[in-house]
Motif scaffolding. Structure first.
Motif, PDB file in Angstrom:
ATOM      1  N   ASP A 113       0.891  -1.263  -0.081  1.00 21.74           N
ATOM      2  CA  ASP A 113       0.041   0.027  -0.095  1.00 21.74           C
ATOM      3  C   ASP A 113       1.056   1.094  -0.089  1.00 21.74           C
ATOM      4  OD1 ASP A 113      -2.228  -1.401  -0.200  1.00 21.74           O
ATOM      5  OD2 ASP A 113      -2.736  -1.339   2.202  1.00 21.74           O
ATOM      6  N   PHE A 114       1.875   1.211   0.785  1.00 16.70           N
ATOM      7  CA  PHE A 114       2.697   2.484   0.871  1.00 16.70           C
ATOM      8  C   PHE A 114       3.671   2.732  -0.357  1.00 16.70           C
ATOM      9  CE2 PHE A 114       6.901   4.402   1.706  1.00 16.70           C
ATOM     10  CZ  PHE A 114       6.586   5.427   2.492  1.00 16.70           C
ATOM     11  N   ASN A 115       3.920   1.518  -1.008  1.00 10.31           N
ATOM     12  CA  ASN A 115       4.646   1.929  -2.206  1.00 10.31           C
ATOM     13  C   ASN A 115       3.778   2.322  -3.410  1.00 10.31           C
ATOM     14  OD1 ASN A 115       7.051   1.006  -1.072  1.00 10.31           O
ATOM     15  ND2 ASN A 115       7.135  -0.997  -1.611  1.00 10.31           N
ATOM     16  N   GLY A 116       2.606   1.769  -3.317  1.00 14.22           N
ATOM     17  CA  GLY A 116       1.843   2.099  -4.456  1.00 14.22           C
ATOM     18  C   GLY A 116       1.060   3.399  -4.319  1.00 14.22           C
ATOM     19  N   LYS A 117       1.327   4.237  -3.179  1.00 13.42           N
ATOM     20  CA  LYS A 117       0.692   5.368  -3.003  1.00 13.42           C
ATOM     21  C   LYS A 117       1.866   6.296  -3.444  1.00 13.42           C
ATOM     22  CE  LYS A 117      -2.451   4.651   0.789  1.00 13.42           C
ATOM     23  NZ  LYS A 117      -2.538   4.724   2.340  1.00 13.42           N
ATOM     24  N   LEU A 118       3.180   5.829  -3.037  1.00 17.15           N
ATOM     25  CA  LEU A 118       4.351   6.522  -3.408  1.00 17.15           C
ATOM     26  C   LEU A 118       4.592   6.491  -4.823  1.00 17.15           C
ATOM     27  CD1 LEU A 118       6.842   8.212  -2.472  1.00 17.15           C
ATOM     28  CD2 LEU A 118       7.881   6.046  -2.321  1.00 17.15           C
ATOM     29  N   LEU A 119       4.396   5.572  -5.641  1.00 14.33           N
ATOM     30  CA  LEU A 119       4.453   5.530  -7.271  1.00 14.33           C
ATOM     31  C   LEU A 119       3.624   6.495  -7.909  1.00 14.33           C
ATOM     32  CD1 LEU A 119       5.195   1.633  -7.546  1.00 14.33           C
ATOM     33  CD2 LEU A 119       6.836   3.610  -8.027  1.00 14.33           C
ATOM     34  N   SER A 120       2.269   6.480  -7.422  1.00 12.97           N
ATOM     35  CA  SER A 120       1.244   7.256  -7.867  1.00 12.97           C
ATOM     36  C   SER A 120       1.545   8.826  -7.675  1.00 12.97           C
ATOM     37  CB  SER A 120      -0.267   6.902  -6.925  1.00 12.97           C
ATOM     38  OG  SER A 120      -0.693   5.737  -7.381  1.00 12.97           O
ATOM     39  N   GLN A 121       2.113   9.077  -6.357  1.00 12.45           N
ATOM     40  CA  GLN A 121       2.755  10.353  -6.264  1.00 12.45           C
ATOM     41  C   GLN A 121       3.872  10.981  -7.189  1.00 12.45           C
ATOM     42  OE1 GLN A 121       3.559  10.607  -2.227  1.00 12.45           O
ATOM     43  NE2 GLN A 121       1.586  10.024  -1.626  1.00 12.45           N
ATOM     44  N   LEU A 122       4.734   9.839  -7.458  1.00 18.04           N
ATOM     45  CA  LEU A 122       5.934  10.152  -8.457  1.00 18.04           C
ATOM     46  C   LEU A 122       5.625  10.176  -9.651  1.00 18.04           C
ATOM     47  CD1 LEU A 122       8.714   8.135  -6.301  1.00 18.04           C
ATOM     48  CD2 LEU A 122       8.220  10.742  -6.401  1.00 18.04           C
ATOM     49  N   ALA A 123       4.490   9.411 -10.180  1.00 14.73           N
ATOM     50  CA  ALA A 123       4.236   9.213 -11.724  1.00 14.73           C
ATOM     51  C   ALA A 123       4.016  10.521 -12.194  1.00 14.73           C
ATOM     52  CB  ALA A 123       2.890   8.412 -11.670  1.00 14.73           C
ATOM     53  N   GLU A 124       3.460  11.467 -11.778  1.00 10.72           N
ATOM     54  CA  GLU A 124       3.365  12.811 -12.530  1.00 10.72           C
ATOM     55  C   GLU A 124       4.631  13.384 -12.735  1.00 10.72           C
ATOM     56  OE1 GLU A 124       1.114  15.867  -9.788  1.00 10.72           O
ATOM     57  OE2 GLU A 124       0.311  13.633  -9.362  1.00 10.72           O
ATOM     58  N   HIS A 125       5.858  13.048 -11.956  1.00 13.96           N
ATOM     59  CA  HIS A 125       7.106  13.769 -12.246  1.00 13.96           C
ATOM     60  C   HIS A 125       8.119  13.077 -12.677  1.00 13.96           C
ATOM     61  CE1 HIS A 125       5.331  16.612  -9.083  1.00 13.96           C
ATOM     62  NE2 HIS A 125       4.867  15.524  -8.195  1.00 13.96           N
ATOM     63  N   VAL A 126       8.029  11.794 -13.428  1.00 12.36           N
ATOM     64  CA  VAL A 126       8.975  10.973 -13.801  1.00 12.36           C
ATOM     65  C   VAL A 126       8.430  10.342 -15.182  1.00 12.36           C
ATOM     66  CG1 VAL A 126      10.162  10.741 -11.736  1.00 12.36           C
ATOM     67  CG2 VAL A 126       8.402   8.839 -12.569  1.00 12.36           C
ATOM     68  N   ASN A 127       9.175  10.156 -16.024  1.00  6.46           N
ATOM     69  CA  ASN A 127       8.863   9.173 -17.103  1.00  6.46           C
ATOM     70  C   ASN A 127       8.768   8.014 -17.035  1.00  6.46           C
ATOM     71  OD1 ASN A 127      11.224   7.859 -17.440  1.00  6.46           O
ATOM     72  ND2 ASN A 127      12.071   9.612 -18.651  1.00  6.46           N
ATOM     73  N   GLU A 128       8.318   6.934 -18.027  1.00  3.86           N
ATOM     74  CA  GLU A 128       7.763   5.808 -17.626  1.00  3.86           C
ATOM     75  C   GLU A 128       8.945   4.918 -17.287  1.00  3.86           C
ATOM     76  OE1 GLU A 128       5.248   2.378 -17.391  1.00  3.86           O
ATOM     77  OE2 GLU A 128       4.801   4.372 -17.517  1.00  3.86           O
ATOM     78  N   VAL A 129      10.155   5.170 -17.957  1.00  4.72           N
ATOM     79  CA  VAL A 129      11.294   4.413 -17.635  1.00  4.72           C
ATOM     80  C   VAL A 129      11.650   4.648 -16.254  1.00  4.72           C
ATOM     81  CG1 VAL A 129      13.862   4.246 -18.173  1.00  4.72           C
ATOM     82  CG2 VAL A 129      12.020   4.465 -20.148  1.00  4.72           C
TER      83      VAL A 129
END
Length: 278
Positions: free
Chosen positions: A208-224
């Motif tokens: 859960d924690f990692n999923g939330k963190l990835l969602s937060q970061l997704a708009e700041h980084v590219n797919e790679v």
């Protein structure tokens, strides 16, 4: 304090606290000879700096005598461990300086926000544009079990029951702590496949924690970069296999490894097992 298992403590694997995400009792695992690791002796966790007052009381009730921290100076200064009355706080970095900048950007984060997750620091510093996290993690796990002063001290400490209960931790409680936990369990005679299950449990506790963190970061980084971050946040069987493989390549087998790397002869391991197994 709640748990994913029925019944009051002792006897629970995952200990749910507000300020940690990966706090676990290492008890209950069966050894090759049919005995089980006692509960209430060895604990593993991610960083402890976020523990609430209620959490602190819950941890105090576990009768922990030693907190063993694998983090380096930068990590510990940014997010210090709590100090409990009557508990020894010991910190010996498990990742040496030449590797540290490649795994947690130690010393390169400038005036990073004290409450900010280390992954956010790494994104801001362009880490995931420069390195392939999966390749780097394989290299890290290959090196961690060998000639490591942190694990040498850990193995020395667990031979003296007055140091225990012992809580060992790093930042996420998965890599440095994962290898440390693997060494403790292997020394007690827990089979590799069971050790691997304990290691991979981090993917559930941190999901859960990692999923939330990835969602937060997704708009700041590219797919790679996002896939790179995923490699660093989770644990993979191939990472721990790299540690096992390194041990066997260097020493031939686990028994020789413990004897020559830590002075843990078969006789000393039997003494450990008589103390901590039931």
């Amino acid at each position: 304090m709640s748990t994913t298992r029925d019944g009051a403590y002792p006897g629970q694997r995952i200990i749910v606290l507000e300020g940690t995400h990966n706090f676990r009792d290492m008890g209950g695992y069966q050894t090759a000879d049919g005995r089980k690791v006692k509960y209430g002796i060895f604990f593993r966790s991610d960083e402890l700096t976020g523990l609430t007052e209620q959490d602190l009381a819950a941890v105090q009730a576990l009768n922990i005598k030693t907190i063993f921290d694998y983090r380096d100076d930068y990590e510990a200064q940014k997010k210090p461990d709590p100090v409990f009355a009557g508990v020894k706080n010991i910190r010996i970095a498990a990742i040496q300086a030449d590797q540290a900048s490649r795994i947690n950007i130690s010393g390169n984060a400038g005036n990073a926000d004290r409450n900010q997750h280390v992954i956010v620091d790494m994104v801001k510093n362009g880490y995931f544009k420069q390195f392939r996290a999966d390749t780097m993690m394989m290299g890290l796990y290959t090196k961690l079990p060998l000639g490591n002063p942190s694990y040498k001290r850990l193995m020395e400490m667990i031979q003296h029951s007055d140091n225990l209960g012992l809580l060992h931790h790093c930042t996420a409680g998965k890599d440095r702590t994962g290898v440390g936990a693997a060494l403790i369990l292997l020394a007690l005679g827990v089979p590799e496949e069971t050790v691997m299950k304990d290691y991979l449990l981090t993917n559930e506790t941190m999901k859960d924690f990692n999923g939330k963190l990835l969602s937060q970061l997704a708009e700041h980084v590219n797919e790679v970069e996002l896939r790179n971050i995923e490699h660093l946040l989770g644990v993979k069987e191939q990472f721990m296999e790299a540690a096992f493989g390194s041990i066997k390549k260097t020493y031939g087998n686990v028994d020789t490894y413990f004897s020559e790397e830590f002075g843990l002869t078969n006789q000393r391991r039997k003494a450990l097992q008589s103390m901590y197994l039931e």
